[in-house]
Design a protein around this motif. Structure first.
Motif, PDB file in Angstrom:
ATOM      1  N   TYR A 192       0.839  -1.192   0.000  1.00 53.73           N
ATOM      2  CA  TYR A 192       0.000   0.000   0.000  1.00 53.73           C
ATOM      3  C   TYR A 192       0.872   1.240   0.000  1.00 53.73           C
ATOM      4  O   TYR A 192       1.978   1.243   0.559  1.00 53.73           O
ATOM      5  CB  TYR A 192      -0.880   0.029   1.252  1.00 53.73           C
ATOM      6  N   LEU A 193       0.385   2.302  -0.616  1.00 56.22           N
ATOM      7  CA  LEU A 193       1.026   3.606  -0.547  1.00 56.22           C
ATOM      8  C   LEU A 193       0.206   4.473   0.385  1.00 56.22           C
ATOM      9  O   LEU A 193      -1.016   4.610   0.226  1.00 56.22           O
ATOM     10  CB  LEU A 193       1.107   4.235  -1.941  1.00 56.22           C
ATOM     11  N   ALA A 194       0.891   5.059   1.377  1.00 60.24           N
ATOM     12  CA  ALA A 194       0.217   5.857   2.395  1.00 60.24           C
ATOM     13  C   ALA A 194       0.920   7.204   2.540  1.00 60.24           C
ATOM     14  O   ALA A 194       2.146   7.267   2.633  1.00 60.24           O
ATOM     15  CB  ALA A 194       0.222   5.127   3.738  1.00 60.24           C
ATOM     16  N   PHE A 195       0.134   8.272   2.537  1.00 62.10           N
ATOM     17  CA  PHE A 195       0.661   9.603   2.819  1.00 62.10           C
ATOM     18  C   PHE A 195       0.419   9.870   4.300  1.00 62.10           C
ATOM     19  O   PHE A 195      -0.736   9.823   4.759  1.00 62.10           O
ATOM     20  CB  PHE A 195      -0.060  10.656   1.971  1.00 62.10           C
ATOM     21  N   VAL A 196       1.497  10.126   5.046  1.00 55.46           N
ATOM     22  CA  VAL A 196       1.367  10.281   6.494  1.00 55.46           C
ATOM     23  C   VAL A 196       1.906  11.633   6.942  1.00 55.46           C
ATOM     24  O   VAL A 196       2.736  12.268   6.265  1.00 55.46           O
ATOM     25  CB  VAL A 196       2.115   9.160   7.248  1.00 55.46           C
ATOM     26  N   TRP A 197       1.428  12.072   8.096  1.00 55.58           N
ATOM     27  CA  TRP A 197       1.928  13.308   8.685  1.00 55.58           C
ATOM     28  C   TRP A 197       3.317  13.089   9.266  1.00 55.58           C
ATOM     29  O   TRP A 197       3.595  12.052   9.880  1.00 55.58           O
ATOM     30  CB  TRP A 197       1.002  13.781   9.796  1.00 55.58           C
ATOM     31  N   GLY A 198       4.206  14.056   9.059  1.00 58.72           N
ATOM     32  CA  GLY A 198       5.546  13.990   9.623  1.00 58.72           C
ATOM     33  C   GLY A 198       6.449  13.016   8.903  1.00 58.72           C
ATOM     34  O   GLY A 198       6.111  12.467   7.845  1.00 58.72           O
ATOM     35  N   VAL A 199       7.616  12.781   9.501  1.00 57.74           N
ATOM     36  CA  VAL A 199       8.626  11.894   8.923  1.00 57.74           C
ATOM     37  C   VAL A 199       9.127  10.955  10.013  1.00 57.74           C
ATOM     38  O   VAL A 199       9.621  11.410  11.049  1.00 57.74           O
ATOM     39  CB  VAL A 199       9.818  12.690   8.353  1.00 57.74           C
ATOM     40  N   PRO A 200       9.011   9.654   9.824  1.00 53.70           N
ATOM     41  CA  PRO A 200       9.532   8.710  10.821  1.00 53.70           C
ATOM     42  C   PRO A 200      11.031   8.916  11.036  1.00 53.70           C
ATOM     43  O   PRO A 200      11.750   9.360  10.133  1.00 53.70           O
ATOM     44  CB  PRO A 200       9.245   7.339  10.197  1.00 53.70           C
TER      45      PRO A 200
END
Length: 346
Positions: A192-200
């Motif tokens: 899956y491609l997921a757009f997430v808040w912030g950067v791990p």
């Protein structure tokens, strides 16, 4: 080892008989049966098994057992009689389908966001199942409870991307075993491609956290302890970092599922502090963060109106031919627009 009667037609009961091994002693009855049926002739969810136990369909050493939480002991003989599937309630509807691949046994579809997979309260018609019933007719199959025509895995209503459905009982059972195996011994790819808040903080990682129903909100899943939840593992990798005015604001993440639980990626990414953009259930606390995006990105996110998640790859071994198959789906227009605006930055 699970022993079963020969796989029956869908209008007959299926009997699953198994003996508790020493290493399995002490497990809850419903958990024991859920793990056994994951690699047996028919996949049954733990909730489905709990219902069957309470309805008297499970016996231990020949006596009915009605308590799902009862502990099993080594050497016990447990039998589960899965009643025959009931006739499907959904009606066939001639709805458009984006078919990526189809043969006599299965069909691979590219599901748009907003399309419900199964009929349910408030969605009795206009679902993927309604469309499949019209497209495939009587060849669709289902095991246990109410017939679920051809469906062996699901996507959330507002998640887009690839999904496979069976058209025959033989393929249905093969795909059910495949998805229950979670790619451990059989070939299965789900990315899956997921757009997430912030950067791990790291480039990649593994999330292992059991999931179960949220204590207060029945529509949500939550991270819970292993003894009450279902084992869940997600692998993730950062593909791209998006910045605005030199500061990182969001990331594009590739997620591979080792298990397939309800809302798994959405809950797991929120659990590590990086919920999906646009997620109304698990990203509520981040809604105000849209102000850190560029105006075009803010508008693209507003237009998106859903969690930014897309099932981009699906690969598996065909249950009948043995052929290894891999399908890919490009980002739909709404996510492509979000990607372009995030890349532009300011």
């Amino acid at each position: 080892m699970v022993e079963t009667t020969p796989t029956p037609p869908t209008d007959e009961a299926l009997l699953i008989r198994c003996v508790v091994g020493a290493e399995e002693a002490g497990q809850r009855l419903d958990r024991f049966l859920a793990e056994r049926t994951e690699t047996g002739a028919a996949f049954l969810s733990r909730m489905r098994i709990k219902t069957l136990i309470e309805q008297g369909h499970v016996s231990v050493d020949g006596e009915a057992r009605l308590t799902a939480s009862a502990s099993v002991r080594a050497g016990q003989i447990i039998e589960l009689a899965v009643p025959p599937a009931k006739e499907a309630v959904p009606v066939a509807q001639d709805l458009p389908l984006n078919i990526v691949y189809e043969d006599a046994g299965l069909v691979v579809l590219d599901k748009p966001a907003g399309l419900v997979v199964h009929p349910a309260a408030g969605h009795a018609q206009g679902t993927l199942v309604n469309a499949l019933m019209a497209h495939c007719g009587e060849s669709l199959s289902g095991i246990g409870g109410v017939k679920r025509p051809g469906i062996v895995h699901r996507l959330d209503k507002d998640t887009s991307g690839l999904l496979v459905a069976a058209k025959t009982d033989a393929v249905h059972q093969g795909l059910a075993r495949l998805f229950a195996d979670h790619g451990q011994n059989l070939h299965l790819v789900r990315e899956y491609l997921a757009f997430v808040w912030g950067v791990p903080a790291r480039q990649s990682g593994r999330i292992e956290a059991a999931l179960g129903r949220h204590a207060q909100d029945r529509e949500r899943q939550a991270v819970v302890s292993e003894d009450v939840g279902r084992h869940a593992v997600t692998h993730w990798e950062v593909l791209e970092v998006f910045q605005r005015k030199g500061k990182p604001v969001a990331s594009l993440i590739a997620c591979q599922l080792e298990t397939g639980r309800t809302h798994q990626i959405r809950v797991h990414m929120a659990h590590i502090g990086h919920p999906l953009l646009g997620d109304p259930l698990y990203g509520k606390g981040f809604k105000s963060k849209s102000a850190i995006l560029s105006p075009p990105a803010q508008e693209a996110l507003r237009q998106l109106g859903r969690q930014a998640l897309h099932a981009a790859q699906l690969g598996f071994e065909h249950p009948i031919t043995g052929e290894e198959m891999l399908f890919e789906s490009a980002l739909p227009a709404d996510l492509a627009a979000l990607l372009n605006t995030l890349r532009s930055g300011e």
